[in-house]
Motif scaffolding. Structure first.
Motif, PDB file in Angstrom:
ATOM      1  N   TYR A  69     -13.114  32.280 -58.395  1.00 14.31           N
ATOM      2  CA  TYR A  69     -11.877  33.059 -58.282  1.00 14.31           C
ATOM      3  C   TYR A  69     -11.447  33.193 -56.814  1.00 14.31           C
ATOM      4  O   TYR A  69     -10.267  33.060 -56.484  1.00 14.31           O
ATOM      5  N   ARG A  70     -12.418  33.466 -55.954  1.00 10.89           N
ATOM      6  CA  ARG A  70     -12.095  33.601 -54.530  1.00 10.89           C
ATOM      7  C   ARG A  70     -11.592  32.269 -53.969  1.00 10.89           C
ATOM      8  O   ARG A  70     -10.685  32.240 -53.137  1.00 10.89           O
ATOM      9  N   SER A  71     -12.204  31.187 -54.410  1.00  2.00           N
ATOM     10  CA  SER A  71     -11.767  29.862 -53.970  1.00  2.00           C
ATOM     11  C   SER A  71     -10.336  29.583 -54.414  1.00  2.00           C
ATOM     12  O   SER A  71      -9.527  29.048 -53.651  1.00  2.00           O
ATOM     13  N   ASP A  72      -9.992  29.961 -55.647  1.00  2.00           N
ATOM     14  CA  ASP A  72      -8.636  29.747 -56.158  1.00  2.00           C
ATOM     15  C   ASP A  72      -7.622  30.565 -55.371  1.00  2.00           C
ATOM     16  O   ASP A  72      -6.525  30.088 -55.057  1.00  2.00           O
ATOM     17  N   ALA A  73      -8.009  31.813 -55.051  1.00  3.10           N
ATOM     18  CA  ALA A  73      -7.114  32.664 -54.261  1.00  3.10           C
ATOM     19  C   ALA A  73      -6.941  32.098 -52.855  1.00  3.10           C
ATOM     20  O   ALA A  73      -5.827  32.085 -52.304  1.00  3.10           O
ATOM     21  N   LYS A  74      -8.042  31.598 -52.287  1.00  4.80           N
ATOM     22  CA  LYS A  74      -7.985  31.025 -50.936  1.00  4.80           C
ATOM     23  C   LYS A  74      -7.085  29.794 -50.905  1.00  4.80           C
ATOM     24  O   LYS A  74      -6.287  29.615 -49.975  1.00  4.80           O
ATOM     25  N   THR A  75      -7.191  28.942 -51.926  1.00  4.51           N
ATOM     26  CA  THR A  75      -6.339  27.752 -52.009  1.00  4.51           C
ATOM     27  C   THR A  75      -4.869  28.147 -52.016  1.00  4.51           C
ATOM     28  O   THR A  75      -4.047  27.542 -51.309  1.00  4.51           O
ATOM     29  N   LEU A  76      -4.542  29.158 -52.798  1.00  7.65           N
ATOM     30  CA  LEU A  76      -3.156  29.621 -52.900  1.00  7.65           C
ATOM     31  C   LEU A  76      -2.670  30.199 -51.572  1.00  7.65           C
ATOM     32  O   LEU A  76      -1.564  29.893 -51.106  1.00  7.65           O
ATOM     33  N   LEU A  77      -3.500  31.029 -50.931  1.00  8.96           N
ATOM     34  CA  LEU A  77      -3.106  31.671 -49.676  1.00  8.96           C
ATOM     35  C   LEU A  77      -2.946  30.649 -48.545  1.00  8.96           C
ATOM     36  O   LEU A  77      -2.049  30.780 -47.708  1.00  8.96           O
ATOM     37  N   ILE A  78      -3.818  29.654 -48.511  1.00  8.73           N
ATOM     38  CA  ILE A  78      -3.692  28.605 -47.489  1.00  8.73           C
ATOM     39  C   ILE A  78      -2.387  27.842 -47.690  1.00  8.73           C
ATOM     40  O   ILE A  78      -1.675  27.531 -46.721  1.00  8.73           O
ATOM     41  N   GLU A  82       0.588  27.566 -44.925  1.00  7.61           N
ATOM     42  CA  GLU A  82       1.070  26.266 -44.431  1.00  7.61           C
ATOM     43  C   GLU A  82       2.573  26.087 -44.671  1.00  7.61           C
ATOM     44  O   GLU A  82       3.243  25.380 -43.923  1.00  7.61           O
ATOM     45  N   HIS A  83       3.103  26.727 -45.700  1.00  8.58           N
ATOM     46  CA  HIS A  83       4.520  26.573 -46.030  1.00  8.58           C
ATOM     47  C   HIS A  83       5.335  27.831 -45.695  1.00  8.58           C
ATOM     48  O   HIS A  83       6.497  27.942 -46.093  1.00  8.58           O
ATOM     49  N   GLU A  84       4.683  28.755 -44.956  1.00  4.29           N
ATOM     50  CA  GLU A  84       5.345  29.982 -44.498  1.00  4.29           C
ATOM     51  C   GLU A  84       5.997  30.732 -45.664  1.00  4.29           C
ATOM     52  O   GLU A  84       7.158  31.144 -45.613  1.00  4.29           O
ATOM     53  N   GLU A  94       9.153  26.965 -55.874  1.00  3.14           N
ATOM     54  CA  GLU A  94       7.828  27.149 -55.277  1.00  3.14           C
ATOM     55  C   GLU A  94       6.723  26.954 -56.324  1.00  3.14           C
ATOM     56  O   GLU A  94       5.657  26.388 -56.034  1.00  3.14           O
ATOM     57  N   VAL A  95       6.972  27.434 -57.535  1.00  2.00           N
ATOM     58  CA  VAL A  95       5.989  27.248 -58.612  1.00  2.00           C
ATOM     59  C   VAL A  95       5.800  25.765 -58.904  1.00  2.00           C
ATOM     60  O   VAL A  95       4.676  25.265 -59.007  1.00  2.00           O
ATOM     61  N   LYS A  96       6.903  25.031 -59.024  1.00  2.33           N
ATOM     62  CA  LYS A  96       6.816  23.601 -59.323  1.00  2.33           C
ATOM     63  C   LYS A  96       6.150  22.822 -58.186  1.00  2.33           C
ATOM     64  O   LYS A  96       5.369  21.897 -58.422  1.00  2.33           O
ATOM     65  N   ALA A  97       6.446  23.207 -56.944  1.00  2.00           N
ATOM     66  CA  ALA A  97       5.868  22.507 -55.797  1.00  2.00           C
ATOM     67  C   ALA A  97       4.358  22.737 -55.719  1.00  2.00           C
ATOM     68  O   ALA A  97       3.578  21.805 -55.460  1.00  2.00           O
ATOM     69  N   TYR A  98       3.926  23.993 -55.935  1.00  2.00           N
ATOM     70  CA  TYR A  98       2.494  24.291 -55.902  1.00  2.00           C
ATOM     71  C   TYR A  98       1.790  23.603 -57.066  1.00  2.00           C
ATOM     72  O   TYR A  98       0.675  23.086 -56.918  1.00  2.00           O
ATOM     73  N   ASN A  99       2.437  23.605 -58.215  1.00  2.00           N
ATOM     74  CA  ASN A  99       1.892  22.937 -59.394  1.00  2.00           C
ATOM     75  C   ASN A  99       1.621  21.457 -59.080  1.00  2.00           C
ATOM     76  O   ASN A  99       0.539  20.914 -59.353  1.00  2.00           O
ATOM     77  N   ARG A 100       2.605  20.802 -58.453  1.00  2.00           N
ATOM     78  CA  ARG A 100       2.452  19.383 -58.122  1.00  2.00           C
ATOM     79  C   ARG A 100       1.361  19.180 -57.083  1.00  2.00           C
ATOM     80  O   ARG A 100       0.569  18.229 -57.177  1.00  2.00           O
ATOM     81  N   TYR A 101       1.305  20.061 -56.097  1.00  2.00           N
ATOM     82  CA  TYR A 101       0.293  19.979 -55.036  1.00  2.00           C
ATOM     83  C   TYR A 101      -1.120  20.046 -55.630  1.00  2.00           C
ATOM     84  O   TYR A 101      -1.989  19.237 -55.279  1.00  2.00           O
TER      85      TYR A 101
END
Length: 367
Positions: A69-78, A82-84, A94-101
């Protein structure tokens, strides 16, 4: 955050009053007295999500699950950094872009988990009015082959994450051979060998193996030694021990100067740090997953086969071998600690597929 954690730990008599006071003082209740994070900061939103949707649960989360869970949160926060972006900035694009990433960067199972974390976060945001739109509907997870597979690099076909009997025995024999230290060499070798045997002959998850105490073992009324473990969802189960494993277990206990008498009251860890340890009766620091993983990977390197093997491969191997030897499906489910028999049935389907040649051999195709 500390105040919320403290709130969880107080008695039920105090809970309602303190919860009312806290939420009202921070304006976290709407006109219908429902939880509302419409005006909350990003930090408060994320903290409340973890408290209400992750930590507040009837299930005991393992350290491995919490780490995920912490790793998933860290991935999202990073990604946000990076994208301000802030949590308030999230919308359809933003949802679609993160989904693709996530789908492009991670393997299917990791991507599914990370996107499920994101989906739950967005659902919570919608439920608490942090988001005005139902953004989670735009998440699309990749498909993943059901079962215990990885994709081979050279060919687009699944490779089973388990060992055959010959490779498993060869690998286990390498567990004691990786010891390089002179101090406590005998104890380390016996400990490593026991780890290999327990992984192979019980199908324990890594977290379950590491949580074993000497008191986890008991004799049933027929005198058979069992290990009592607490699995996923805080569910207890008992697993019978094979004679080969019992012998190695007792050898290990004797090597560290501990009693071999079964004592259900003994809560000292079965596996603990042994390097440079002079007094085995001093406080024992339980072996970590990182140490277990290192033992397995070094043994794998020494064995020179199946370099992708992790501790969990032994669990898959155990379940498959039971089914190949006609152990009833319900018994295998209980020993493995599967929440649903459909999980065990995935193994059975593949075992049956691998044995279809037996039916073909019975057919007379030529006169």
């Amino acid at each position: 955050m500390n105040e919320i954690i403290h709130l969880q730990q107080i008695t039920s008599e105090q809970y309602l009053h303190k919860l009312q006071t806290k939420l009202e003082s921070q304006n976290l209740l709407d006109e219908n007295r429902n939880l509302s994070l419409a005006d909350s900061s990003d930090q408060d939103f994320l903290e409340m999500f973890f408290i209400e949707k992750i930590l507040t649960t009837n299930k005991r989360l393992s350290p491995h699950t919490l780490k995920a869970y912490r790793s998933d949160a860290k991935t999202l926060l990073i990604y946000f950094t990076e994208h301000e972006l802030t949590f308030r900035d999230i919308g359809f694009p933003e949802v679609k872009a993160y989904n693709r990433y996530i789908r492009e960067k991670y393997a299917a199972k990791s991507a599914i988990r990370k996107l499920e974390f994101f989906r739950r976060l967005l659902e919570f945001g919608y439920e608490t009015q942090f988001y005005k739109a139902h953004l989670s509907t735009w998440i699309s997870k990749p498909s993943s082959k059901k079962g215990h597979y990885i994709m081979e690099d050279s060919q687009m076909r699944p490779q089973v994450r388990e060992l055959n009997q010959k490779d498993a025995e060869h690998l286990i024999a390498c567990f004691p051979k990786i010891v390089k230290a002179n101090t406590n060499r005998e104890q380390l070798e016996k400990r490593n060998l026991l780890i290999g045997y327990l992984l192979y002959t019980t199908g324990l998850r890594a977290s379950e193996l590491l949580s074993l105490n000497w008191g986890s073992f008991r004799h049933n009324r027929q005198g058979i030694l069992y290990a009592d473990v607490i699995g996923k969802g805080n569910k207890p189960r008992s697993i019978p021990m094979r004679e080969e494993t019992i012998k190695i277990l007792l050898d290990y206990r004797q090597s560290i100067g501990e009693s071999v008498e079964i004592n259900p009251e003994d809560i000292s860890p079965l596996f603990f740090a042994l390097y440079n340890k002079k007094d085995f009766h001093a406080e024992k620091k339980r072996l970590t997953y990182a140490s277990l993983y290192k033992i397995v990977k070094e043994a794998v390197g020494l064995a020179g086969k199946q370099t992708k093997v992790s501790p969990h491969w032994f669990r898959h191997t155990f379940v498959t071998m039971l089914l190949e030897n006609d152990v009833p499906l319900a018994v295998v489910k209980d020993w493995a600690g599967h929440a649903d028999i459909s999980t065990t049935n995935v193994y059975l389907e593949r075992v049956n597929q691998d044995q279809t040649h037996l039916h073909l051999q019975k057919v007379s195709l030529f006169q």
